[in-house]
Scaffold this motif. Sequence first.
Motif, PDB file in Angstrom:
ATOM      1  N   UNK A  30      44.656  27.145  38.749  1.00  0.00           N
ATOM      2  CA  UNK A  30      43.522  27.125  39.672  1.00  0.00           C
ATOM      3  C   UNK A  30      43.448  28.458  40.401  1.00  0.00           C
ATOM      4  N   UNK A  31      44.619  28.942  40.830  1.00  0.00           N
ATOM      5  CA  UNK A  31      44.708  30.264  41.441  1.00  0.00           C
ATOM      6  C   UNK A  31      45.677  31.128  40.641  1.00  0.00           C
ATOM      7  N   UNK A  32      45.497  32.433  40.729  1.00  0.00           N
ATOM      8  CA  UNK A  32      46.364  33.346  39.994  1.00  0.00           C
ATOM      9  C   UNK A  32      46.840  34.468  40.904  1.00  0.00           C
ATOM     10  N   UNK A  33      48.127  34.801  40.816  1.00  0.00           N
ATOM     11  CA  UNK A  33      48.641  36.001  41.472  1.00  0.00           C
ATOM     12  C   UNK A  33      49.209  36.898  40.379  1.00  0.00           C
ATOM     13  N   UNK A  34      48.651  38.098  40.219  1.00  0.00           N
ATOM     14  CA  UNK A  34      49.166  39.047  39.241  1.00  0.00           C
ATOM     15  C   UNK A  34      50.191  39.924  39.948  1.00  0.00           C
ATOM     16  N   UNK A  35      51.430  39.936  39.463  1.00  0.00           N
ATOM     17  CA  UNK A  35      52.471  40.732  40.121  1.00  0.00           C
ATOM     18  C   UNK A  35      52.809  41.962  39.304  1.00  0.00           C
ATOM     19  N   UNK A  36      53.072  43.066  40.010  1.00  0.00           N
ATOM     20  CA  UNK A  36      53.427  44.315  39.345  1.00  0.00           C
ATOM     21  C   UNK A  36      54.377  45.066  40.250  1.00  0.00           C
ATOM     22  N   UNK A  95      49.371  42.260  42.884  1.00  0.00           N
ATOM     23  CA  UNK A  95      48.375  43.258  42.535  1.00  0.00           C
ATOM     24  C   UNK A  95      46.971  42.695  42.681  1.00  0.00           C
ATOM     25  N   UNK A  96      46.849  41.403  42.402  1.00  0.00           N
ATOM     26  CA  UNK A  96      45.535  40.781  42.383  1.00  0.00           C
ATOM     27  C   UNK A  96      45.767  39.304  42.625  1.00  0.00           C
ATOM     28  N   UNK A 124      40.970  31.469  39.753  1.00  0.00           N
ATOM     29  CA  UNK A 124      41.101  31.885  38.359  1.00  0.00           C
ATOM     30  C   UNK A 124      39.905  32.706  37.888  1.00  0.00           C
ATOM     31  N   UNK A 125      38.701  32.192  38.147  1.00  0.00           N
ATOM     32  CA  UNK A 125      37.499  32.860  37.642  1.00  0.00           C
ATOM     33  C   UNK A 125      37.387  34.265  38.213  1.00  0.00           C
ATOM     34  N   UNK A 126      37.690  34.376  39.505  1.00  0.00           N
ATOM     35  CA  UNK A 126      37.563  35.675  40.153  1.00  0.00           C
ATOM     36  C   UNK A 126      38.586  36.670  39.591  1.00  0.00           C
ATOM     37  N   UNK A 127      39.833  36.224  39.461  1.00  0.00           N
ATOM     38  CA  UNK A 127      40.894  37.134  39.004  1.00  0.00           C
ATOM     39  C   UNK A 127      40.651  37.587  37.566  1.00  0.00           C
ATOM     40  N   UNK A 128      40.125  36.674  36.745  1.00  0.00           N
ATOM     41  CA  UNK A 128      39.957  37.007  35.334  1.00  0.00           C
ATOM     42  C   UNK A 128      38.587  37.607  35.012  1.00  0.00           C
ATOM     43  N   UNK A 129      37.787  37.917  36.059  1.00  0.00           N
ATOM     44  CA  UNK A 129      36.492  38.546  35.800  1.00  0.00           C
ATOM     45  C   UNK A 129      36.514  39.983  36.290  1.00  0.00           C
ATOM     46  N   UNK A 130      35.797  40.890  35.581  1.00  0.00           N
ATOM     47  CA  UNK A 130      35.735  42.275  36.028  1.00  0.00           C
ATOM     48  C   UNK A 130      34.991  42.380  37.355  1.00  0.00           C
ATOM     49  N   UNK A 131      35.094  43.448  38.126  1.00  0.00           N
ATOM     50  CA  UNK A 131      35.872  44.637  37.783  1.00  0.00           C
ATOM     51  C   UNK A 131      37.376  44.445  38.000  1.00  0.00           C
ATOM     52  N   UNK A 132      38.176  45.009  37.071  1.00  0.00           N
ATOM     53  CA  UNK A 132      39.622  44.892  37.177  1.00  0.00           C
ATOM     54  C   UNK A 132      40.228  46.154  37.772  1.00  0.00           C
ATOM     55  N   UNK A 133      41.380  45.983  38.389  1.00  0.00           N
ATOM     56  CA  UNK A 133      42.191  47.167  38.687  1.00  0.00           C
ATOM     57  C   UNK A 133      42.858  47.594  37.378  1.00  0.00           C
TER      58      UNK A 133
END
Lengths: 545, 318
Positions: free
Chosen positions: A488-494, A499-500, A504-513
């Motif tokens: 449902x939610x996503x946290x991209x870690x780096x 990082x983001x 889900x929809x927001x994180x997986x839609x452009x524009x991307x870092x």
Amino acid sequence: MSDPQLKVRDLKIGATVYPPGEKPHDIEIVHGVSFDLEKGKVLGLIGESGAGKSTIGLAAMAYGRGGVKITGGEVWINGRDVLKSGTGDIRKLRGGEVTYVSQSAAASFNPAKKILDQVVEAAVEQKKFSRKDAEARAKVLFDKLGLPDPENIGDRFPHQVSGGQLQRCMTALALCPEPDLVVFDEPTTALDVTTQIDVLMAIKEAIRETGVAALYITHDLAVVAQVSDDIMVLRHGNTVEYGSVDQIINDPQEEYTQALVSVRSIEHEEKEPTAEPVLSVRNITARYKGTQFDVLHNVNVDLYPGQTLAVVGESGSGKSTLARVITGLLPPREGEIEFAGRVLSPDLDGRSREDLRELQMIYQMADVAMNPRQTVGTIIGRPLEFYFGMKGAEKRKRIIELLDEIELGEGFIDRYPAELSGGQKQRVCIARALAAKPKMIICDEVTSALDPLVADGILKLLLELQKIEDVAFLFITHDLATVRAISDNIAVMYQGKVQRYGGKTKVLSPPFDDYTDLLLSSVPEMRLGWLEEVIANRKMESAGN
Amino acid sequence: MPLIIKLLAQRIALGLILLLLVSGLIFAGTMILPGDVAQSILGQSATPEALANLRAELGLNDPPLQRYIQWLGGAMTGDLGTALTSGSDITESIGKRPSNTLFLAFWAAIIAVPLAIFLGLLAVRYKDRWPDKLISAVTLASISIPEFLIGYVLMYLIAVKLRWFPSVAMINDGMSLGEKLGAIALPVTVLTLVVLAHMMRMTRAAILNVMQSAYIETAELKGLNGFQVIFRHAFPNAIAPIVNVVMLNLAYLVVGVVVIEVVFVYPGMGQYLVDHVSKRDVPVVQACGLIFAAVYIGLNMIADIVAILSNPRLRHPK
């Protein structure tokens, strides 16, 4: 047309099995497989674990792992049947005419010897090159495979280079004796996605330039589609389908191949956040004892009741460390964990039994997360006793309920873990976590060790159980397909930072870092020419190659 | 400072601390033995005055801590004190004995260590086949029989019946190396038989453990033969456990030869110790105890240092 480089006819392979409580007996694991491989071509062998693909690959070197024996058929290389060759001929074949690249270069390099010594050993031993020429050739290969400092990298020991680099060194090791055939056995499976495509590209280039024939073994159809000319789909030691790459990917005939081509049948609608999060990670900064740098920098995420937060990143991004902080195994340097409306003690010792009950974990390796000497009933019954004081008939009834929920049923109650398949073991671990009636479960790479179709089943089960039990999942994974399927939610870690973060929809839609773009674009897609396209369009180098 | 230097320094410091503690233990242990040294020297008929005088002379009335520091200070400068029974200087009367003991241990080690490792490698190469089973059976049998029994049996067969070697292993400075080796042939054989099994089985187990690794498969798939795989790829990764057990056995060769020295009347440390235990000569027992402890700790320290040095991750940090 000339003779094929490798001609396999009706290959049968057997093994002795030692089932618990039974007499050892012989079984057949490959039931008569045939194929041809022309010079300079790549044949992909694909299938789930237990399909016999590695076993077939090793049979091309007249080698059987453990108790595996080749029981019948023919394997023709350079005009002779290697299965009828003597020990001396087989020794010349191995490392000279046919070489092998294994899944884990880290384990396949001798830790006590320099890389260069190991890379040239077969070429020198087989008298293909003098030591000096072999070393010169190795350095050319290091350069071709895109390794940094090709002149000197061979003087390092295996632990002094990264996983992706070592996998390339392994490829150099295989190509050094100028073999006629290379067996690649899952050469990129153990790597991060962003590293995988670099290694994949290096391998593909090397095969093209040296004109060697190759067997490419993998469970990942999208990967094999990038490097092969032909594909053979295997299941339970039988050929399911055998054809050109184009035909297998775009026009699969068999039902099983169609399922492989279209895995991830899960559709999951993103849920809106409810009012109060069950878990709030606030400003967490953490480092390991005795080290000088933070592995987590100011991490903030929320998990809502009955929902799934996916924490995604490569190895070393800090995602498992976050789980250690939340469970209290690693007290943070700064920040706090709020759980179910209360602030948790940073240290495991300071947490109440209720804290422990409400926060459960499921691990990547179901194998080692269970006591092999306990039955499934004992394993699932333990949290029932420990948290709820259940005994006797009441406990048994609840265990059976749980076994039904994980779709195994009462028949499994007296079985031992060794008698279960990988997927069944993971289901038992899920039942054990659910037995505590937790508010939240941390799932640490729970499907990474499973075959795609089995993993799919586990994910479906988890989503189903989430509806019934209203439990929240913190889902740690490196696999973006899994993330798409269940979060449902996503946290991209780096590198220890979020990082983001968001829905889900927001994180997986452009524009991307740049990083998220690299990560998303590195996930192999099941179409031809994808690899070249991605490499051409990249904005950022991967960190771990 | 590189990690490896730090680890080595730590290990050496630990060895020294251990030796200090053991010296305290030896001193305290001999202190609490029942009986009075002055009484045992002068006998039952001694007058109270004579006893008191002797005690004062031997420093037995000083506080124990002061005597310990004096003894330790002496030991560190090579003065191990004076034997009560003979009144002679211990350092002097021990004299050549440690070197005799080391001579015996050295030749036993020269034969036993390579033989054990070779047999271990052979057992791995022919695992579960007859050479492996034969090696295991013979070495296990030899370790299971008490060493004095092996000693006497060999003495009867080889020295008495066949008359190949002398039964009494007396050596002195006047003998050539060849004569000395002839004299110690029997005790060396017995010692070899005693320590062989332990080292051979550890070598076998350590290498078999390594043989499970993926890099052994890589080596096999390079077309190397069985011995090349074992020797080049398995052995370098099994050094640490093998060296550990080799050092334990070397220490045993020095410290544990007491029985063998007595059986073969060999003029080494062990016999000297046994003689003086029966005479209740505390300073001599203390001195021998300290030397044995130093050998034991020293050899084990070497084993740990080799283990640290054999780890490529420590030798070549990232």
